[in-house]
Design an enzyme around this catalytic site. Structure first.
Site, short mmCIF file in Angstrom:
data_model
loop_
_atom_site.label_atom_id
_atom_site.label_comp_id
_atom_site.label_asym_id
_atom_site.label_seq_id
_atom_site.Cartn_x
_atom_site.Cartn_y
_atom_site.Cartn_z
N GLY A 19 0.85 -1.19 0.00
CA GLY A 19 0.00 0.00 0.00
C GLY A 19 0.88 1.24 0.00
N GLY A 21 0.69 5.70 -0.01
CA GLY A 21 -0.07 6.93 0.06
C GLY A 21 0.86 8.14 0.02
N GLY A 22 0.25 9.30 0.08
CA GLY A 22 1.04 10.50 -0.03
C GLY A 22 1.98 10.74 1.13
N MET A 23 1.73 10.08 2.29
CA MET A 23 2.57 10.32 3.45
C MET A 23 3.32 9.08 3.91
SD MET A 23 0.45 12.99 5.84
CE MET A 23 -1.14 12.21 5.67
N LYS A 41 3.56 -0.28 8.65
CA LYS A 41 3.26 1.03 8.05
C LYS A 41 4.31 2.03 8.53
CE LYS A 41 -1.01 2.57 8.15
NZ LYS A 41 -2.26 3.22 8.62
N ASP A 132 -13.01 7.53 9.17
CA ASP A 132 -12.74 7.24 7.76
C ASP A 132 -13.19 5.82 7.41
OD1 ASP A 132 -11.88 7.84 5.21
OD2 ASP A 132 -9.82 7.24 5.57
#
Length: 643
Positions: A19, A21-23, A41, A132
């Protein structure tokens, strides 16, 4: 920058990104210490905001221990970079499932929704708002268990989609609650809306706000309260309407959402809730693992001469039969051999007080063992959709009741057996369980033609439901067991196990106490066995004495059958009674002696017998063990209830 082959904390070997993501990035890694796959993560080392969000997520998720929440195992701070180590779920996300299949059936979506609603109920009880809930953050294991992931404001790490700019609004626009779109802080009811939006997308393949080419278009529709009517919801439509209500105060809480969705989900859906038992709540379920040991000794099944068969037509007659039983049945003042009026007549009943039939207790409890009625937990009519059902109330152990399923030929094709157990359930083991009101239900995997279900009561006893396919064609034993279990749970949700009605007759073994039929002097016949080393069974209708190591012992069981035969052993006369002796019946170096106690007609008019089984085992010759067994059986028979 981390690469495949790097180690985190000298323990977690990074294998491949799963996975991005932007961060930050999510890696599949191998925990070399515990030899398991994990998800790791990390936050970008040059982004202080991402590090702060990751730390917050670790704190939030680590306090939430629940089978439907992805577990956090570790948090590693290596100075320039931080890592969360989490449970690895290999089955993919709900979003992947929807993309692969276009849309889910309402029942399947409801099953997933039940589990995620239970996860939210736990989260909300701990003061954590997810913020979320989306198809991307609902993971599905290969076994079909749904798990909620990505807690905290660092949820943007899971995918590029979470980085969409929405004018300062947090969350994915297609699932955004109206109040959050208007700039209000997300709360518990916001999570419930997002769950509804997620389930809407699962069955319709799109957001409840429809299709839009720009994220801000979803935000605008959320502010306006524009929600499209679902077309594939079917039985799920009512629940979706409530979850997606524009007014937060009109939406159900997460635990109420479990109940709404449970009405649509299949009955076998594992639904969890770890807030603890709730009186009157049959649908909040909390699984944990528990060591559930099935009953080890079961009697062979028999075909009674007369039975009550429940068919669609016979249901009309049921009320008449109930009224007849009240006036003339086993506990009234009528003439049945099993009536409670005379000590000479028969006697399947209780050993409790006269008011035991009306005595009630806390929901989910068994209560007094000697007055709890196992047949009050089996309803033949509730199983009639599987075929013609037969109540068999007086067979095997006294704490047992059966319902038999008949095929078109009239032969028995399946059996549903319910037994009580005084043994408290032990924590541990790998049996999946779920919380239902005040009880815990354990579901064993099917073993050939047999399936086991266990209910751990609120007063630390157990109820076993054993379903077995006896002949073909027959229903799946686990489906049959689940249906029987659902009825038991519905009864327990209303209160304690119902009491046996009336009093047993004086001669009934229901009045007997297995642990009192042998004393210390008599038990000395078996080397090492002592009165103090005894294990009383449920209701004291069975008892076992051992030498402490289990190498030698004596077990007494009170039983019932439709007739007493000596086909499986050698005929014998024990204390002037008809009996049988079966060497090595239970095991090598053992001897089973059976002694007929009495004959009577049960509540259905069937010829029935009560008898005592006494088994001796130990490291001696079979001949000597049998001699001891016959002597002990003769002594015990003299202490059985007399008419």
């Amino acid at each position: 920058m981390a690469e495949a082959g790097d180690k985190v904390a000298d323990r977690y070997l990074l294998q491949e990104p799963i996975g991005r993501g932007g961060m930050g990035v999510v890696w599949l890694a191998h925990d070399e210490l515990l030899d398991r796959q994990v998800a790791v993560k990390c936050a970008r080392p040059d982004d202080d905001r991402a590090v702060g969000r990751l730390t917050n997520e670790a704190r939030n998720a680590a306090r939430l221990h629940h089978p439907h929440i992805v577990s956090v195992f570790d948090f590693v701070d290596e100075g320039e970079i931080c890592w969360i180590v989490m449970e690895y779920v290999s089955g993919g996300s709900l979003a992947d499932m929807v993309r692969a299949r276009v849309a889910l059936p309402p029942e399947e979506a409801a099953a997933i929704g039940c589990q995620i609603a239970a996860a939210l109920a736990k989260s909300h009880a701990e003061g954590v708002v997810h913020g979320d809930v989306t198809p991307e953050n609902v993971l599905i294991t290969e076994d079909g268990v749904a798990k909620l992931t990505d807690f905290g404001i660092s949820r943007a790490l899971w995918s590029e989609a979470t980085m969409t700019q929405t004018g300062g609004v947090r969350g994915k626009p297609p699932y955004l609650p109206p109040e959050v779109a208007r700039g209000e802080a997300a709360d518990r009811k916001s999570d419930v809306f997002s769950l509804g939006a997620t389930l809407y997308a699962a069955i319709e393949g799109r957001s409840p706000y429809g299709e839009a080419s720009h994220p801000m278009a979803y935000v605008a529709r959320a502010i306006e309260g524009y929600i499209e009517t679902p077309h594939r919801a079917g039985p799920l439509a009512d629940a979706l309407t409530k979850l997606l209500h524009l007014e937060p105060r009109r939406r159900p809480a997460a635990d109420q959402a479990v109940r709404l969705l449970r009405r649509v989900a299949p009955s076998s859906t594992p639904i969890e809730d770890t807030e603890g038992p709730h009186d009157g709540d049959t649908l909040d379920r909390t699984p944990f693992t528990m060591r559930l040991v099935p009953p080890s000794v079961r009697g062979a099944r028999r075909r009674p001469g007369r039975r009550v068969v429940i068919t669609a037509a016979a249901l009309v007659t049921a009320a008449v039969l109930v009224g007849w039983a009240t006036l003339f049945g086993p506990w009234g003042g009528g003439r049945s051999d099993e009536s409670g009026g005379s000590g000479k007549d028969g006697g399947r009943g209780t050993s409790g007080t006269a008011d035991s039939a009306t005595r009630t207790g806390p929901a989910g409890t068994i209560g007094d063992a000697r007055t709890a009625d196992p047949c009050k937990l089996l309803n033949p009519a509730s199983l009639s959709r599987f075929g013609e059902t037969v109540l068999d109330p007086d067979y095997g152990e006294i704490d047992r009741c059966d319902v038999l399923l008949q095929g078109e030929s009239g032969d028995d094709i399946a059996d549903v057996q319910l037994n009580f157990s005084a043994d408290p359930p032990e924590p541990g083991g790998d049996v999946p369980t779920r919380r239902v009101g005040n009880v815990t239900v354990g579901a064993y995997q099917r073993d050939g033609d047999e399936c086991l279900r266990n209910i751990a009561s609120a007063d630390h006893k157990q109820i076993w439901i054993i379903t077995e396919r006896l002949d073909a064609p027959a229903p799946d034993p686990c489906q049959l067991g689940d249906a029987a279990t659902d009825y038991v749970v519905s009864v327990l949700d209303r209160g304690q196990v119902p009491r046996r009605s009336g009093q047993p007759v004086a001669s009934s073994l229901l009045r007997g106490h297995a642990c009192r039929v042998l004393d210390g002097d008599e038990l000395k016949r078996v080397a090492g066995v002592r009165v103090a080393d005894r294990d009383p069974g449920f209701g004291d209708w069975q008892c076992e004495w051992t030498d402490g190591s289990g190498d030698a012992g004596v077990k007494v069981v009170f039983n019932r059958d439709n007739q007493f035969t000596t086909d499986d052993g050698q005929s014998a006369v024990i204390a002037g009674r008809r009996g049988s002796v079966s060497p090595n019946e239970w095991d090598d170096d053992s001897c089973l002696v059976r002694v007929l106690h009495r004959s009577y007609r049960n509540s259905l008019g069937d010829d029935t017998v009560e008898f005592m089984s006494l088994n001796v085992y130990g490291p001696e010759s079979t001949g000597k063990v049998c001699k001891t067994a016959k002597a002990l059986a003769a002594a015990a028979a003299k202490k059985l209830p007399a008419s």
